[in-house]
Write a protein that holds these residues in place. Structure first.
Motif, PDB file in Angstrom:
ATOM      1  N   GLY A 209      90.516 -63.595  34.885  1.00 33.61           N
ATOM      2  CA  GLY A 209      89.421 -62.861  34.256  1.00 33.61           C
ATOM      3  C   GLY A 209      89.750 -62.432  32.837  1.00 33.61           C
ATOM      4  O   GLY A 209      88.889 -62.456  31.950  1.00 33.61           O
ATOM      5  N   LEU A 210      90.984 -62.031  32.595  1.00 31.79           N
ATOM      6  CA  LEU A 210      91.396 -61.620  31.247  1.00 31.79           C
ATOM      7  C   LEU A 210      91.323 -62.788  30.273  1.00 31.79           C
ATOM      8  O   LEU A 210      90.871 -62.626  29.130  1.00 31.79           O
ATOM      9  N   ILE A 211      91.757 -63.966  30.712  1.00 35.97           N
ATOM     10  CA  ILE A 211      91.696 -65.131  29.825  1.00 35.97           C
ATOM     11  C   ILE A 211      90.254 -65.501  29.518  1.00 35.97           C
ATOM     12  O   ILE A 211      89.898 -65.807  28.376  1.00 35.97           O
ATOM     13  N   ALA A 212      89.387 -65.457  30.534  1.00 38.42           N
ATOM     14  CA  ALA A 212      87.988 -65.824  30.325  1.00 38.42           C
ATOM     15  C   ALA A 212      87.318 -64.892  29.326  1.00 38.42           C
ATOM     16  O   ALA A 212      86.670 -65.342  28.377  1.00 38.42           O
ATOM     17  N   ILE A 213      87.474 -63.592  29.513  1.00 36.50           N
ATOM     18  CA  ILE A 213      86.806 -62.651  28.615  1.00 36.50           C
ATOM     19  C   ILE A 213      87.452 -62.650  27.244  1.00 36.50           C
ATOM     20  O   ILE A 213      86.795 -62.368  26.231  1.00 36.50           O
ATOM     21  N   THR A 214      88.752 -62.978  27.155  1.00 39.51           N
ATOM     22  CA  THR A 214      89.400 -63.095  25.851  1.00 39.51           C
ATOM     23  C   THR A 214      88.792 -64.229  25.044  1.00 39.51           C
ATOM     24  O   THR A 214      88.519 -64.084  23.842  1.00 39.51           O
ATOM     25  N   ILE A 215      88.559 -65.375  25.689  1.00 43.26           N
ATOM     26  CA  ILE A 215      87.936 -66.499  24.991  1.00 43.26           C
ATOM     27  C   ILE A 215      86.534 -66.131  24.525  1.00 43.26           C
ATOM     28  O   ILE A 215      86.126 -66.450  23.396  1.00 43.26           O
ATOM     29  N   VAL A 274      89.368 -76.105  20.408  1.00 40.05           N
ATOM     30  CA  VAL A 274      90.713 -76.275  20.969  1.00 40.05           C
ATOM     31  C   VAL A 274      91.010 -75.183  21.995  1.00 40.05           C
ATOM     32  O   VAL A 274      91.567 -75.444  23.072  1.00 40.05           O
ATOM     33  N   ALA A 275      90.639 -73.933  21.664  1.00 33.67           N
ATOM     34  CA  ALA A 275      90.888 -72.830  22.599  1.00 33.67           C
ATOM     35  C   ALA A 275      90.141 -73.040  23.901  1.00 33.67           C
ATOM     36  O   ALA A 275      90.684 -72.793  24.991  1.00 33.67           O
ATOM     37  N   TYR A 276      88.913 -73.522  23.830  1.00 31.95           N
ATOM     38  CA  TYR A 276      88.152 -73.734  25.066  1.00 31.95           C
ATOM     39  C   TYR A 276      88.732 -74.879  25.881  1.00 31.95           C
ATOM     40  O   TYR A 276      88.807 -74.804  27.122  1.00 31.95           O
ATOM     41  N   VAL A 277      89.151 -75.959  25.217  1.00 25.55           N
ATOM     42  CA  VAL A 277      89.724 -77.092  25.946  1.00 25.55           C
ATOM     43  C   VAL A 277      91.021 -76.687  26.640  1.00 25.55           C
ATOM     44  O   VAL A 277      91.270 -77.047  27.799  1.00 25.55           O
ATOM     45  N   LEU A 278      91.857 -75.912  25.969  1.00 26.89           N
ATOM     46  CA  LEU A 278      93.144 -75.522  26.545  1.00 26.89           C
ATOM     47  C   LEU A 278      92.987 -74.582  27.731  1.00 26.89           C
ATOM     48  O   LEU A 278      93.760 -74.640  28.689  1.00 26.89           O
ATOM     49  N   PHE A 279      91.980 -73.693  27.668  1.00 27.49           N
ATOM     50  CA  PHE A 279      91.834 -72.673  28.710  1.00 27.49           C
ATOM     51  C   PHE A 279      90.572 -72.871  29.535  1.00 27.49           C
ATOM     52  O   PHE A 279      90.048 -71.915  30.101  1.00 27.49           O
ATOM     53  N   GLN A 280      90.096 -74.108  29.617  1.00 28.60           N
ATOM     54  CA  GLN A 280      88.869 -74.366  30.358  1.00 28.60           C
ATOM     55  C   GLN A 280      89.018 -74.021  31.841  1.00 28.60           C
ATOM     56  O   GLN A 280      88.136 -73.403  32.441  1.00 28.60           O
ATOM     57  N   ARG A 281      90.135 -74.394  32.432  1.00 29.63           N
ATOM     58  CA  ARG A 281      90.335 -74.117  33.857  1.00 29.63           C
ATOM     59  C   ARG A 281      90.407 -72.627  34.133  1.00 29.63           C
ATOM     60  O   ARG A 281      89.817 -72.121  35.094  1.00 29.63           O
ATOM     61  N   GLN A 282      91.110 -71.882  33.266  1.00 27.33           N
ATOM     62  CA  GLN A 282      91.206 -70.433  33.458  1.00 27.33           C
ATOM     63  C   GLN A 282      89.850 -69.756  33.279  1.00 27.33           C
ATOM     64  O   GLN A 282      89.545 -68.778  33.972  1.00 27.33           O
ATOM     65  N   ILE A 283      89.039 -70.258  32.362  1.00 24.33           N
ATOM     66  CA  ILE A 283      87.709 -69.680  32.164  1.00 24.33           C
ATOM     67  C   ILE A 283      86.857 -69.877  33.412  1.00 24.33           C
ATOM     68  O   ILE A 283      86.171 -68.965  33.878  1.00 24.33           O
ATOM     69  N   GLN A 284      86.902 -71.074  33.984  1.00 23.72           N
ATOM     70  CA  GLN A 284      86.129 -71.335  35.199  1.00 23.72           C
ATOM     71  C   GLN A 284      86.610 -70.492  36.359  1.00 23.72           C
ATOM     72  O   GLN A 284      85.812 -69.985  37.149  1.00 23.72           O
ATOM     73  N   GLU A 285      87.932 -70.334  36.483  1.00 22.99           N
ATOM     74  CA  GLU A 285      88.469 -69.491  37.546  1.00 22.99           C
ATOM     75  C   GLU A 285      88.040 -68.047  37.374  1.00 22.99           C
ATOM     76  O   GLU A 285      87.691 -67.354  38.339  1.00 22.99           O
TER      77      GLU A 285
END
Length: 293
Positions: A209-215, A274-285
């Motif tokens: 959740g922290l990674i998703a809201i950070t993005i 680039v940030a979205y591609v790198l953390f796409q899985r964490q955002i979905q989680e």
């Protein structure tokens, strides 16, 4: 000896439409249409960034005759995109960090502790998401001017944090409620205090959740234009990336270098992509964790 013929299962009429198939068709069609509405403009901007101004004016939808990489060099140096990048990073390192720290602490308390006024504070943050930012421009301008923070990065950082906190607290409060209470209770039994429980137990569990809201905060603050325009409009050398692109559009419009303008736009999109591609899985989680719970 007569034998019974097993009855055949009744089937639907071959011409009858199936609701699931129709719904699936329209949903996929909508997704394809939405994807094309996003991909086509982005592809056009990228292709135009390799063209000369003459090619952009004569064949706006065609392919470039050759790749003009000098457009990116002109945007980075003559258009000062590099300086605008640096200014934006200076602001966002502190604004995003402050937003996440304060937002996570507030959301944790609102989600895990019961006290008088809990719901009032929570709905106060929720109401902050519905307040249009342009209604607060004049009060912010006067307040920062009175305390000497107008046209300073410090004032812009404070405003960014205040602007991003409502959604951050609203999102993380729902996420902290989904975390198991057994782990927190075990940590308390082992002697963990409030600060240790939060920083060493709950924050690592809330990582998706922290990674998703950070993005989301990075994207929102990176694309913010109105606030820096009003609060940082005096010195063009201190402009952030959104202001820099607006200045580049006006400058290249007069100079007739449209290729550098498109190149500057592509450079501004690359970090977010680039940030979205790198953390796409964490955002979905992070977005689906509450639903799975």
């Amino acid at each position: 000896m007569a034998t019974e013929t097993p009855a055949k299962p009744t089937t639907r009429a071959s011409g009858a439409p199936r609701e699931g198939v129709v719904l699936n068709f329209f949903s996929q069609g909508f997704l394809w249409l939405w994807s094309l509405m996003i991909i086509i403009p982005v592809a056009w901007i990228v292709l135009s960034s390799f063209k000369t101004s003459r090619e952009i004016a004569s064949i706006p939808l065609g392919l470039p005759e050759s790749l003009h990489w000098e457009n990116y060099a002109n945007a980075w140096t003559n258009g000062h995109i590099g300086s605008f990048f640096l200014n934006t990073l200076q602001v966002m390192v502190f604004s995003v960090s402050g937003t996440m720290l304060l937002g996570a602490m507030a959301a944790y308390v609102l989600a895990r502790y019961r006290f008088w006024g809990n719901r009032i504070i929570y709905f106060g943050f929720a109401a902050g998401m519905m307040f249009p930012v342009f209604l607060a421009l004049f009060p912010l301008f006067k307040t920062l001017g009175n305390v000497g923070l107008l046209n300073t990065y410090t004032g812009l950082i404070i405003v960014y944090i205040a602007y991003s906190l409502p959604f951050t607290v609203f999102f993380l409060t729902a996420f902290f409620r989904t975390l198991p209470t057994g782990v927190a209770e075990a940590a308390v039994v082992d002697g963990a205090g409030h600060y240790r429980l939060f920083f060493q137990v709950m924050l690592p569990m809330a990582k998706p959740g922290l990674i998703a809201i950070t993005i989301f905060n990075i994207i929102g603050q990176w694309n913010q234009f109105l606030l820096p325009l009003v609060l940082m409009g005096r010195n063009p050398d201190d402009a952030v990336i959104s202001q820099g692109l607006a200045n580049l559009a006006m400058r290249q419009g007069y100079e007739g270098d449209s290729g550098a303008l498109f190149a500057g736009t592509v450079l501004a999109m690359i970090p977010i992509f680039v940030a979205y591609v790198l953390f796409q899985r964490q955002i979905q989680e992070g977005l689906t964790a509450g639903a799975i719970k």
